[in-house]
Motif scaffolding. Structure first.
Motif, PDB file in Angstrom:
ATOM      1  N   UNK A 116       0.829  -1.211   0.000  1.00  0.00           N
ATOM      2  CA  UNK A 116       0.000   0.000   0.000  1.00  0.00           C
ATOM      3  C   UNK A 116       0.856   1.250   0.000  1.00  0.00           C
ATOM      4  N   UNK A 117       1.988   1.222   0.734  1.00  0.00           N
ATOM      5  CA  UNK A 117       2.874   2.383   0.755  1.00  0.00           C
ATOM      6  C   UNK A 117       3.593   2.544  -0.582  1.00  0.00           C
ATOM      7  N   UNK A 118       3.955   1.446  -1.213  1.00  0.00           N
ATOM      8  CA  UNK A 118       4.583   1.521  -2.543  1.00  0.00           C
ATOM      9  C   UNK A 118       3.614   2.118  -3.547  1.00  0.00           C
ATOM     10  N   UNK A 119       2.358   1.697  -3.488  1.00  0.00           N
ATOM     11  CA  UNK A 119       1.355   2.218  -4.424  1.00  0.00           C
ATOM     12  C   UNK A 119       1.144   3.715  -4.228  1.00  0.00           C
ATOM     13  N   UNK A 120       1.207   4.188  -2.973  1.00  0.00           N
ATOM     14  CA  UNK A 120       1.066   5.627  -2.724  1.00  0.00           C
ATOM     15  C   UNK A 120       2.180   6.407  -3.413  1.00  0.00           C
ATOM     16  N   UNK A 121       3.382   5.866  -3.370  1.00  0.00           N
ATOM     17  CA  UNK A 121       4.514   6.569  -3.991  1.00  0.00           C
ATOM     18  C   UNK A 121       4.379   6.586  -5.506  1.00  0.00           C
ATOM     19  N   UNK A 122       3.932   5.476  -6.082  1.00  0.00           N
ATOM     20  CA  UNK A 122       3.792   5.419  -7.540  1.00  0.00           C
ATOM     21  C   UNK A 122       2.595   6.240  -8.026  1.00  0.00           C
ATOM     22  N   UNK A 123       1.559   6.308  -7.231  1.00  0.00           N
ATOM     23  CA  UNK A 123       0.340   6.990  -7.666  1.00  0.00           C
ATOM     24  C   UNK A 123       0.578   8.470  -7.927  1.00  0.00           C
ATOM     25  N   UNK A 124       1.531   9.050  -7.226  1.00  0.00           N
ATOM     26  CA  UNK A 124       1.798  10.480  -7.392  1.00  0.00           C
ATOM     27  C   UNK A 124       2.688  10.812  -8.564  1.00  0.00           C
ATOM     28  N   UNK A 125       2.992   9.831  -9.427  1.00  0.00           N
ATOM     29  CA  UNK A 125       3.897  10.085 -10.563  1.00  0.00           C
ATOM     30  C   UNK A 125       3.211  10.759 -11.742  1.00  0.00           C
ATOM     31  N   UNK A 126       1.911  10.963 -11.673  1.00  0.00           N
ATOM     32  CA  UNK A 126       1.211  11.626 -12.761  1.00  0.00           C
ATOM     33  C   UNK A 126      -0.251  11.235 -12.786  1.00  0.00           C
ATOM     34  N   UNK A 127      -1.061  12.048 -13.464  1.00  0.00           N
ATOM     35  CA  UNK A 127      -2.503  11.799 -13.495  1.00  0.00           C
ATOM     36  C   UNK A 127      -2.806  10.446 -14.120  1.00  0.00           C
ATOM     37  N   UNK A 128      -2.225  10.191 -15.300  1.00  0.00           N
ATOM     38  CA  UNK A 128      -2.425   8.911 -15.972  1.00  0.00           C
ATOM     39  C   UNK A 128      -1.271   7.949 -15.703  1.00  0.00           C
ATOM     40  N   UNK A 129      -0.042   8.465 -15.715  1.00  0.00           N
ATOM     41  CA  UNK A 129       1.122   7.597 -15.514  1.00  0.00           C
ATOM     42  C   UNK A 129       1.089   6.948 -14.138  1.00  0.00           C
ATOM     43  N   UNK A 130       0.629   7.696 -13.124  1.00  0.00           N
ATOM     44  CA  UNK A 130       0.595   7.144 -11.774  1.00  0.00           C
ATOM     45  C   UNK A 130      -0.292   5.917 -11.684  1.00  0.00           C
ATOM     46  N   UNK A 131      -1.454   5.971 -12.335  1.00  0.00           N
ATOM     47  CA  UNK A 131      -2.368   4.820 -12.323  1.00  0.00           C
ATOM     48  C   UNK A 131      -1.753   3.645 -13.074  1.00  0.00           C
ATOM     49  N   UNK A 132      -1.092   3.928 -14.205  1.00  0.00           N
ATOM     50  CA  UNK A 132      -0.444   2.868 -14.973  1.00  0.00           C
ATOM     51  C   UNK A 132       0.682   2.224 -14.165  1.00  0.00           C
ATOM     52  N   UNK A 133       1.441   3.040 -13.459  1.00  0.00           N
ATOM     53  CA  UNK A 133       2.539   2.506 -12.647  1.00  0.00           C
ATOM     54  C   UNK A 133       1.991   1.625 -11.519  1.00  0.00           C
TER      55      UNK A 133
END
Length: 500
Positions: free
Chosen positions: A431-448
């Motif tokens: 869950x903490x890893x997903x929080x960090x990746x989610x903030x990488x961009x509006x669309x890119x974050x979800x893809x990551x």
């Protein structure tokens, strides 16, 4: 504290280059310091499977498809089963990736974090922010480094560039420069004949060549690509040859700009003034450099520039462009800087040629000075400290200069502060890893986030289908160790011996 480290990159020997040399030299010095190091790279022509190099350094040449400039095709997940097998077999604790353009490196960092391993990334290059290639590369870098434990850059300029490209907290980035094996880059020895690239020479160090010089030889050793400033070199050589009849050029390297260089030589009838050697092996670099007096480095972008350190160690005066991290590399009395423009390169190189011929530039002490400035042992010690920091051996205050448990501003993946684990290391909870990746961009974050979830599910499946208990752990390369001080030989006052 000894660690088991996996160096991962698309770029390694037998391909020559700065990243390849860095990985090899750092690995051998870490082994000397008691660590176990393996290297994971792709298969090269004639090199597949497992190879052992000097000092017990093991290299895994993974059979993956290479698409461009020795870079593998980005598959994201297909590398995971083989990577997991290697990691478990070798009992790896830290995965250390190298180079922004290495797909193996980015994929290994993702898989390593999924497996609960500490990760380090070393950036060796500079990239822009405007062109399409740089935008895509920077987004990929931000994805890979969102969950990395620490980043190493080879210069302060490189650090600033990487922090901006990947939105990193500067506390997470350390600067550890490249180095050079000074013994392999000695000036021309006394009474030593100048060797051809295929006939290595040896001998004791010599004094400066007799002055004034009848001929001044300028050496260029580089990949012949646009970013190395070869277009500037093509424009400058005819002008320098016309202005200085006693100037000669030796050019070593290969690349797409080789044809343009050959056409320039033909067009200006400079066959007797410019010698092109083509690609040379790294062990032949010194034999080429000692044939010259000046080293010309017209690069348009450079994070560090190891080759100019090698040139100075060989006793050459360096003329280079003031770009990237180059101004940080050598002191002013060894270099002459030019703007990355044709006129300024011609002016500065011409001034160096005239000064060298007149005997106003002395390079006798360059070798010893470079030997004192750069050492792979020092690089290994500083890298080891990074490993200690991410492993929790060093406290938060010792490693990052802040209080343990303190919130770190500007955390990757978002604008808000995130409490990291011990020694500022991101924890492994999904869950903490997903929080960090989610903030990488509006669309890119979800893809990551989707990539991370799929990677985690794949890891669970692999753990079920191929249990760890069924994977054999390899025997380590036999290492020398000192006999215990209580040994009978020590009690008798004999000299300490070594056993294997």
């Amino acid at each position: 504290m000894p660690y088991t480290i996996a160096m991962v990159s698309d770029f390694f020997y037998p391909q020559p280059g700065g990243v390849e040399s860095h990985i090899y030299q750092l690995s051998t010095k870490l082994i000397d310091r008691g660590h176990k190091v393996i290297i994971i790279t792709h298969a090269y022509q004639g090199r597949t499977g497992i190879r052992y190099l000097t000092n017990g350094l093991k290299v895994y040449h993974v059979p993956f498809f290479v698409i461009y400039l020795q870079t593998t095709f980005p598959t994201v997940f297909s590398f995971f089963p083989m990577f997991r097998n290697i990691i478990i077999r070798e009992q790896v604790e830290i995965v250390h990736g190298h180079a922004s353009l290495s797909n193996f490196c980015h994929e290994a960092i993702l898989h390593a974090r999924t497996m609960g391993l500490r990760t380090v990334f070393t950036d060796h290059s500079l990239f822009g922010f405007a062109d399409a290639a740089s935008i895509l590369t920077n987004k990929l870098l931000k994805f890979a480094l969102s969950d990395v434990d620490h980043v190493i850059c080879v210069s302060h300029t490189c650090k600033e560039n990487t922090v901006l490209r990947a939105s990193l907290d500067p506390l997470m980035v350390s600067v550890i420069p490249n180095a050079v094996v000074a013994e392999n880059f000695r000036p021309l020895a006394k009474d030593e004949p100048i060797a051809t690239p295929r006939q290595p020479s040896s001998g004791a160090l010599s004094p400066q060549r007799p002055l004034p010089l009848e001929t001044v030889t300028i050496v260029v050793i580089s990949r012949l690509f646009y970013n190395k400033g070869i277009d500037l070199l093509i424009a400058a050589i005819p002008r320098l040859c016309a202005a200085y009849p006693y100037a000669r050029f030796i050019i070593a390297g290969s690349g797409p700009k080789a044809i343009d260089l050959e056409q320039m030589i033909e067009r200006n009838v400079l066959q007797d003034r410019v010698e092109m050697l083509g690609a040379i092996r790294h062990e032949e670099v010194r034999d080429v450099m000692v044939r010259g007096h000046i080293y010309l480095h017209p690069s348009l972008t450079e994070a560090f520039g190891t080759v100019i350190v090698e040139a100075a160690s060989c006793g050459l005066y360096v003329v280079c462009t003031r770009v990237g991290g180059i101004p940080e590399v050598l002191p002013l009395h060894m270099t002459r800087f030019a703007k990355p423009e044709e006129d300024d390169i011609v002016a500065q190189a011409g001034s160096a040629i005239a000064a060298m011929r007149a005997g106003r530039i002395r390079t006798e002490r360059f070798h010893e000075q470079v030997r004192m400035m750069y050492s792979w042992t020092d690089v290994a010690e500083r890298t080891e400290r990074v490993y200690d920091g991410i492993a929790g051996v060093l406290s938060e205050e010792e490693f990052y200069g802040c209080v343990e448990g303190e919130e770190v501003a500007g955390e990757v993946g978002g604008s808000s502060s995130v409490v990291r684990g011990r020694s500022g290391v991101a924890n492994f909870a999904l869950i903490d890893r997903l929080k960090r990746y989610y903030g990488c961009g509006v669309w890119a974050g979800k893809l990551f986030c989707i990539c991370v979830v799929v990677d985690y599910l794949l890891y669970v499946v692999l753990e079920f289908i191929f249990p760890r208990a069924n994977i054999d752990v390899v025997r380590d390369w036999p290492r020398k160790k000192a006999i215990d001080e209580t040994d009978e030989t020590e009690k008798l006052g004999e000299e300490k011996t070594w056993i294997t």
